[in-house]
Write a protein that holds these residues in place. Structure first.
Motif: not given
Length: 97
Positions: A66-70, A81-84
């Motif tokens: 699974a990928c694509g979030v990035g 953003s620290r979350l990113s």
């Protein structure tokens, strides 16, 4: 696959999930600072899927992971953003594990 690499990726994924949960809580009170609740919920589901795979004895082959979030994050989230950063780190470690 190296179990230490998978464990490192799992630890990073769990940190990212915690950050997403915190941001979802902020959104619920009208104080969210990145993304939307809908997008965060989708990201959370992807990270949960990644965590499940990392916790299993066998990871799928790299080309089937699974990928694509990035891509979503780099296209629309603030660069500072620290979350990113946490989510991107988790995805990269997962893809390399």
């Amino acid at each position: 696959m190296s179990r230490p690499a998978a464990q490192k990726a799992l630890d990073a994924t769990e940190r990212a999930l915690s950050g997403v949960d915190e941001e979802l809580e902020r959104h619920a009170t009208g104080q969210g600072s990145v993304s939307s609740a809908g997008q965060l919920t989708w990201i959370r589901s992807q990270l949960t899927r990644i965590a499940d795979q990392l916790a299993s004895p066998e990871l799928p082959p790299k080309e089937q992971r699974a990928c694509g979030v990035g891509r979503v994050i780099t296209d629309s989230w603030p660069c500072d953003s620290r979350l990113s950063a946490a989510i991107l780190e988790a995805e990269q470690l997962y893809l390399k594990a």
